[in-house]
Design a protein around this motif. Sequence first.
Motif, PDB file in Angstrom:
ATOM      1  N   LEU A  21       0.817  -1.214   0.000  1.00 22.70           N
ATOM      2  CA  LEU A  21       0.000   0.000   0.000  1.00 22.70           C
ATOM      3  C   LEU A  21       0.851   1.264   0.000  1.00 22.70           C
ATOM      4  N   GLU A  22       1.995   1.215   0.654  1.00 20.97           N
ATOM      5  CA  GLU A  22       2.900   2.365   0.611  1.00 20.97           C
ATOM      6  C   GLU A  22       3.394   2.590  -0.819  1.00 20.97           C
ATOM      7  N   ALA A  23       3.740   1.503  -1.519  1.00 21.07           N
ATOM      8  CA  ALA A  23       4.199   1.625  -2.909  1.00 21.07           C
ATOM      9  C   ALA A  23       3.107   2.228  -3.790  1.00 21.07           C
ATOM     10  N   ILE A  24       1.879   1.772  -3.620  1.00 17.96           N
ATOM     11  CA  ILE A  24       0.768   2.295  -4.418  1.00 17.96           C
ATOM     12  C   ILE A  24       0.549   3.775  -4.126  1.00 17.96           C
ATOM     13  N   LYS A  25       0.571   4.139  -2.861  1.00 20.75           N
ATOM     14  CA  LYS A  25       0.267   5.524  -2.469  1.00 20.75           C
ATOM     15  C   LYS A  25       1.399   6.513  -2.756  1.00 20.75           C
ATOM     16  N   ASN A  80       2.360  -3.508 -12.850  1.00 22.25           N
ATOM     17  CA  ASN A  80       3.306  -4.267 -12.030  1.00 22.25           C
ATOM     18  C   ASN A  80       4.732  -3.762 -12.218  1.00 22.25           C
ATOM     19  N   ILE A  81       5.100  -3.409 -13.460  1.00 23.85           N
ATOM     20  CA  ILE A  81       6.438  -2.859 -13.701  1.00 23.85           C
ATOM     21  C   ILE A  81       6.599  -1.531 -12.957  1.00 23.85           C
ATOM     22  N   LEU A  82       5.587  -0.675 -13.049  1.00 26.84           N
ATOM     23  CA  LEU A  82       5.662   0.633 -12.380  1.00 26.84           C
ATOM     24  C   LEU A  82       5.838   0.479 -10.875  1.00 26.84           C
ATOM     25  N   LEU A  83       5.078  -0.426 -10.272  1.00 26.97           N
ATOM     26  CA  LEU A  83       5.172  -0.631  -8.824  1.00 26.97           C
ATOM     27  C   LEU A  83       6.490  -1.293  -8.434  1.00 26.97           C
ATOM     28  N   ALA A  84       6.940  -2.260  -9.237  1.00 29.89           N
ATOM     29  CA  ALA A  84       8.220  -2.912  -8.949  1.00 29.89           C
ATOM     30  C   ALA A  84       9.361  -1.908  -9.066  1.00 29.89           C
ATOM     31  N   ALA A  85       9.314  -1.061 -10.087  1.00 27.03           N
ATOM     32  CA  ALA A  85      10.354  -0.046 -10.260  1.00 27.03           C
ATOM     33  C   ALA A  85      10.418   0.854  -9.024  1.00 27.03           C
ATOM     34  N   HIS A  86       9.269   1.310  -8.574  1.00 28.87           N
ATOM     35  CA  HIS A  86       9.217   2.180  -7.391  1.00 28.87           C
ATOM     36  C   HIS A  86       9.776   1.461  -6.162  1.00 28.87           C
ATOM     37  N   ALA A  87       9.392   0.222  -5.974  1.00 30.75           N
ATOM     38  CA  ALA A  87       9.872  -0.547  -4.823  1.00 30.75           C
ATOM     39  C   ALA A  87      11.384  -0.768  -4.878  1.00 30.75           C
ATOM     40  N   LEU A  88      11.950  -0.782  -6.092  1.00 28.50           N
ATOM     41  CA  LEU A  88      13.390  -0.994  -6.266  1.00 28.50           C
ATOM     42  C   LEU A  88      14.188   0.315  -6.290  1.00 28.50           C
ATOM     43  N   LEU A 106      13.650   2.874  -8.338  1.00 27.97           N
ATOM     44  CA  LEU A 106      13.699   3.460  -9.676  1.00 27.97           C
ATOM     45  C   LEU A 106      12.516   4.392  -9.884  1.00 27.97           C
ATOM     46  N   GLY A 107      12.647   5.262 -10.839  1.00 21.80           N
ATOM     47  CA  GLY A 107      11.533   6.067 -11.296  1.00 21.80           C
ATOM     48  C   GLY A 107      11.077   5.527 -12.636  1.00 21.80           C
ATOM     49  N   ALA A 108       9.808   5.719 -12.950  1.00 22.93           N
ATOM     50  CA  ALA A 108       9.268   5.210 -14.209  1.00 22.93           C
ATOM     51  C   ALA A 108       8.070   6.042 -14.625  1.00 22.93           C
ATOM     52  N   VAL A 109       7.804   6.026 -15.915  1.00 28.24           N
ATOM     53  CA  VAL A 109       6.619   6.691 -16.446  1.00 28.24           C
ATOM     54  C   VAL A 109       6.086   5.868 -17.608  1.00 28.24           C
ATOM     55  N   TRP A 110       4.766   5.788 -17.687  1.00 23.14           N
ATOM     56  CA  TRP A 110       4.051   5.039 -18.717  1.00 23.14           C
ATOM     57  C   TRP A 110       3.719   5.993 -19.851  1.00 23.14           C
ATOM     58  N   ALA A 142       9.509   4.286 -19.592  1.00 19.95           N
ATOM     59  CA  ALA A 142      10.866   4.809 -19.427  1.00 19.95           C
ATOM     60  C   ALA A 142      11.247   4.640 -17.966  1.00 19.95           C
ATOM     61  N   LEU A 143      12.476   4.189 -17.725  1.00 24.51           N
ATOM     62  CA  LEU A 143      12.926   3.902 -16.366  1.00 24.51           C
ATOM     63  C   LEU A 143      14.312   4.466 -16.112  1.00 24.51           C
ATOM     64  N   GLY A 144      14.576   4.776 -14.859  1.00 27.51           N
ATOM     65  CA  GLY A 144      15.896   5.227 -14.450  1.00 27.51           C
ATOM     66  C   GLY A 144      15.881   5.587 -12.979  1.00 27.51           C
ATOM     67  N   TYR A 145      17.035   5.989 -12.484  1.00 30.78           N
ATOM     68  CA  TYR A 145      17.095   6.463 -11.104  1.00 30.78           C
ATOM     69  C   TYR A 145      16.556   7.886 -11.086  1.00 30.78           C
ATOM     70  N   PRO A 146      15.574   8.162 -10.243  1.00 24.43           N
ATOM     71  CA  PRO A 146      14.876   9.448 -10.297  1.00 24.43           C
ATOM     72  C   PRO A 146      15.766  10.642  -9.982  1.00 24.43           C
ATOM     73  N   ASN A 147      15.547  11.697 -10.758  1.00 27.53           N
ATOM     74  CA  ASN A 147      16.214  12.961 -10.515  1.00 27.53           C
ATOM     75  C   ASN A 147      15.167  14.032 -10.198  1.00 27.53           C
TER      76      ASN A 147
END
Length: 169
Positions: free
Chosen positions: A4-8, A101-109, A111-115, A145-150
């Motif tokens: 739930l933290e990842a989703i929020k 699932n990719i977006l949530l996994a990226a956040h948990a790892l 990473l930043g991502a955008v669809w 697109a994925l990467g370490y967030p800036n």
Amino acid sequence: MEALEAIKTRRSIRKFKPQDIPREIYRELLEAAMLAPSAGNEQPWQFVAIDDRRILDQIPLICPTAAMCRQSPLAILVCGDSRYERYPDFWVQDCSAAVENILLAAHALGLGAVWAGVYPMKDRIEGFRRLFALPDEITPFALIALGYPNEKPAPSKRYKEERVHYNQW
């Protein structure tokens, strides 16, 4: 990170640090995608992992909303595969679940991502088909697109009680 933290706290990230993502992380992201639910468990998806700078720089020419690919070290093209489609047109829902699932996994790892949307825009579909020489049974659906967030956008409150209906409209 708790679910739930990842989703929020997940937000679309469009600015990335100039830092490569280890290949082991690719597998984590793609495994998360393939754990998504799908109609009849058919899993009608294919994925193209893109980390070639020359190709990443070409993507915004096909999909202008993916301009951030010029900064990202990785993008994943999520595609529907009609060979695995037992229930016609449900591949769109199935691929949507894989993207989330990719977006949530990226956040948990970390990473930043955008669809960035591809399907149903015919010009984008055809552009990605040409760029990656996709066979006819493969339909490009979405690009992530994925990467370490800036950047660090604040969490957003989006719950709207007026859009919830109990038992009837």
